[in-house]
Scaffold this motif. Structure first.
Motif, PDB file in Angstrom:
ATOM      1  N   VAL A  98       5.820   7.970  -2.483  1.00 31.06           N
ATOM      2  CA  VAL A  98       5.880   8.824  -3.666  1.00 31.06           C
ATOM      3  C   VAL A  98       6.332   7.743  -4.875  1.00 31.06           C
ATOM      4  CG1 VAL A  98       7.340  10.668  -4.619  1.00 31.06           C
ATOM      5  CG2 VAL A  98       6.854  10.729  -2.362  1.00 31.06           C
ATOM      6  N   LEU A  99       5.487   8.141  -5.697  1.00 26.10           N
ATOM      7  CA  LEU A  99       5.950   7.671  -6.901  1.00 26.10           C
ATOM      8  C   LEU A  99       6.583   8.494  -8.130  1.00 26.10           C
ATOM      9  CD1 LEU A  99       5.454   4.742  -8.658  1.00 26.10           C
ATOM     10  CD2 LEU A  99       3.319   5.637  -9.691  1.00 26.10           C
ATOM     11  N   GLY A 100       7.715   8.364  -8.566  1.00 22.47           N
ATOM     12  CA  GLY A 100       8.477   9.095  -9.400  1.00 22.47           C
ATOM     13  C   GLY A 100       8.409   8.188 -10.788  1.00 22.47           C
ATOM     14  N   LEU A 132       9.651   3.873  -6.807  1.00 21.67           N
ATOM     15  CA  LEU A 132       8.640   3.964  -5.750  1.00 21.67           C
ATOM     16  C   LEU A 132       9.537   4.300  -4.279  1.00 21.67           C
ATOM     17  CD1 LEU A 132       6.160   3.483  -4.749  1.00 21.67           C
ATOM     18  CD2 LEU A 132       6.637   1.111  -4.204  1.00 21.67           C
ATOM     19  N   MET A 133       9.117   5.226  -3.673  1.00 21.43           N
ATOM     20  CA  MET A 133       9.745   5.735  -2.408  1.00 21.43           C
ATOM     21  C   MET A 133       8.924   5.626  -1.278  1.00 21.43           C
ATOM     22  SD  MET A 133      12.800   7.507  -1.902  1.00 21.43           S
ATOM     23  CE  MET A 133      13.390   8.571  -2.878  1.00 21.43           C
ATOM     24  N   LEU A 152       1.924  11.150  -3.684  1.00 22.09           N
ATOM     25  CA  LEU A 152       2.404  12.242  -4.518  1.00 22.09           C
ATOM     26  C   LEU A 152       3.060  11.521  -5.563  1.00 22.09           C
ATOM     27  CD1 LEU A 152       3.181  14.958  -4.833  1.00 22.09           C
ATOM     28  CD2 LEU A 152       5.423  14.568  -4.216  1.00 22.09           C
ATOM     29  N   LEU A 153       2.612  12.004  -6.604  1.00 20.58           N
ATOM     30  CA  LEU A 153       3.122  11.601  -8.267  1.00 20.58           C
ATOM     31  C   LEU A 153       4.513  12.694  -8.541  1.00 20.58           C
ATOM     32  CD1 LEU A 153      -0.320  10.857  -9.687  1.00 20.58           C
ATOM     33  CD2 LEU A 153       1.699   9.239  -9.354  1.00 20.58           C
ATOM     34  N   ALA A 196      13.186  12.391  -9.330  1.00 26.41           N
ATOM     35  CA  ALA A 196      11.675  13.131  -9.184  1.00 26.41           C
ATOM     36  C   ALA A 196      11.445  12.578  -7.756  1.00 26.41           C
ATOM     37  CB  ALA A 196      11.009  12.921 -10.270  1.00 26.41           C
ATOM     38  N   ALA A 197      11.649  11.258  -7.630  1.00 23.18           N
ATOM     39  CA  ALA A 197      11.072  10.983  -6.335  1.00 23.18           C
ATOM     40  C   ALA A 197      11.822  11.277  -5.139  1.00 23.18           C
ATOM     41  CB  ALA A 197      11.163   9.184  -6.301  1.00 23.18           C
TER      42      ALA A 197
END
Ligand SMILES: [Fe+2]
Length: 565
Positions: free
Chosen positions: A8-10, A21-22, A66-67, A344-345
């Motif tokens: 996932v990129l927040g 970056l998660m 996911l963004l 968000a991430a």
């Protein structure tokens, strides 16, 4: 190698934009755009920060699943569709542009516009504008946009790894709200109540900052520091006391934001800057403490997790720690909007364990890059076996040392990665640093880093729960105040970073060495940046800042660079 799942990129594309970056529930990298564009609290789309996160994680744009972004209110949506408008505001806010006769009208428009929450149309338009930006970077994964305060709440809830907490957010405004209360339990955030955008303590303090001719959203800490230099005043005599009223978990502003500004202007007309700052600080505490007390009493929750720009106020946070019933109080280290990409991430992929054990989440140059930069700098340099011992020796001799080691910190504070260090027990160093090297206002205190065992010995109100991120105020015991005056406020207060005595890495080793040579496992630690610029990121920036600031030495990787003067 196995392809990682759940990538996932927040990102956050507003004030102090950034990316996070998660990967499989672990926060691998988080950084703000200002560190690359070299414009403090950058507002531009965080393309460099996104690239740095992907580079650090060795992730290609195609691998991102996911963004995750945030905020869909009309004001944010308009700024996405028309970025030139926010550039004018940025330059004015940072006092880089001249004021215009239309400013009072634009301010009024801004206050009205930012109060509106998002809706289906603004969400679609925001998605359209953001996808266009993301696709330019080769990012085509699905995009989720989360609520502004939910993102702040997520940073607080997941940030430091509590199982259950009362999560409180307070900021200027976002998605139609200026605050929220959540119950966090077993990885879920349950909404309890919210504060309307109209009743914003963040906007109140921002206006005080502007009226004091400081930069709003940036210099609020200066207001807090200036407040220390006013005579004491009873709250009943404070002309600001009736501007807000606390009603249970609600806050009511007497004026709309634009009316509030005019009202504050009239009050400021009659007072000097120091008492005006003190009135604001006292009023802020007088409104927030009952809100927190009420929230603790009504929920029975004793562990607090806080986020949002208002909690950048360390004096306020110090008072919250002492609210009856509060057992612990953690503040997300990047509490302002700069931390929203992480929030968000987290909402895109629930984190496994605490997000932040330390602040070292940014990029790190490889040793060859450091060596190349040092050798081509033209400055006198030498290789050292043990950078921590060498830095401790120089500090003990009374030198001011630039310190560049490992990964760059995430958030507003330098916490032992990109710092300027000095002995805390030489008061004249404070003035040299403030007026000559960093060109800060004389009344701004410096902060100490100290070993946990020193926190126990030196602080009168240390609870045994270490504060790793300089997010709250503590007090030196009276017998140490004179000796440590370089890092204490007028009233003996300080904002310490506490470092585990047995922590690995050179920063803890430096503190241990200083304890042996000076008697205090404490160092004055301020951020490594020339006046008005963001904290240095690369070795070249560190070397340029070293030269521009006139520091005595720079300890960078396995090298010591000496001043050529
Ligand atoms: Fe915010």
């Amino acid at each position: 190698m196995k392809t990682p799942h759940d990538i996932v990129l927040g990102f956050w594309d507003g004030h102090d934009s950034g990316a996070a970056l998660m990967v499989e529930g672990r926060l691998l990298c988080a950084v703000n755009e200002e560190r690359f564009t070299r414009r403090k609290q950058e507002i531009a789309f965080p393309r460099h920060a996104i690239a740095a996160c992907l580079r650090h994680g060795k992730i290609t744009p195609e691998q991102v699943q996911l963004l995750a972004g945030c905020t869909t209110d009309p004001a944010k949506t308009i700024s996405r569709l028309w970025p030139a408008g926010k550039e004018r505001y940025y330059r004015l806010r940072r006092r880089l542009a001249d004021p215009s006769p239309l400013d009072p009208w634009s301010r009024r428009l801004k206050y009205h516009l930012t109060e509106w929450p998002g809706n289906g149309l603004t969400a679609r338009l925001s998605t359209f504008a953001l996808k266009r930006e993301l696709q330019r970077l080769g990012l085509n994964a699905p995009l989720s946009l989360f609520d502004h305060h939910l993102c702040h709440a997520a940073t607080a809830a997941y940030g430091l790894g509590l199982d259950e907490s009362l999560v409180i957010t307070l900021d200027g405004v976002g998605d139609g709200r200026s605050g929220s209360f959540h119950h966090f339990r077993q990885g879920e955030l349950r909404h309890l109540s919210s504060l309307a955008a109209r009743d914003s303590l963040g906007i109140f303090f921002e206006q005080i900052t502007t009226l004091l001719h400081m930069r709003e959203l940036e210099d609020e800490g200066k207001v807090m520091a200036l407040a220390d230099y006013a005579p004491a005043m009873a709250f009943r005599d404070n002309p600001l006391r009736e501007l807000f009223a606390v009603e249970g978990l609600n806050l009511r502003a007497r004026h709309h934001a634009s009316g509030l500004y005019r009202h504050l202007e009239r009050i400021f007309w009659r007072h000097a800057p120091e008492p005006f700052a003190a009135m604001a600080q006292q009023a802020l505490e007088a409104w927030v403490i009952p809100l927190v007390t009420q929230a603790v009493a009504s929920t029975g929750l004793r562990h607090l997790a806080l986020a949002g720009g208002v909690f950048a106020n360390v004096r306020l946070n110090g008072r919250i720690r002492q609210v009856p019933g509060v057992e612990s109080c953690t503040i997300f280290p990047h509490m302002g909007d700069g931390g929203l990409a992480v929030g968000a991430a987290c909402l895109g992929r629930r984190p496994q364990g605490p997000l932040m054990r330390d602040a070292q989440l940014g990029p790190e140059p490889d040793p060859q890059e450091v060596t190349r930069a040092v050798r081509s700098s033209g400055l006198p340099h030498r290789a050292v076996e043990d950078p921590a011992s060498e830095a401790a020796r120089l500090l003990t001799e009374g030198r001011i040392v630039g310190w560049f080691q490992g990964r760059m910190e995430y958030g507003p504070r330098a916490l032992g990665g990109r710092s300027v260090l000095a002995r805390p027990d030489l008061p004249e160093i404070r003035d040299i640093l403030n007026l000559r090297l960093k060109r800060r206002a004389w009344y701004q205190p410096f902060c100490p880093s100290m070993l946990d065992s020193e926190a126990e010995r030196l602080l009168s109100d240390y609870s045994g729960l270490p504060n790793r991120f300089m997010t709250a105020l503590y007090r030196f015991r009276p017998e140490f105040r004179a000796a440590l005056s370089g890092v204490s406020g007028r009233d003996g207060s300080c904002r310490p970073q506490m470092v585990a005595d047995d922590a690995p890495g050179p920063y803890a080793a430096l503190l241990r060495a200083l304890r042996r040579s000076t008697g205090f496992g404490v160092v004055l630690n301020t951020s490594f940046n020339p006046h008005g610029a963001p904290i240095v990121n690369t070795p070249e920036e560190a070397l340029n800042a070293f030269r521009a600031m006139g520091l005595d030495h720079l300890v960078i990787g396995g090298w010591v660079v000496d001043s050529s003067l």
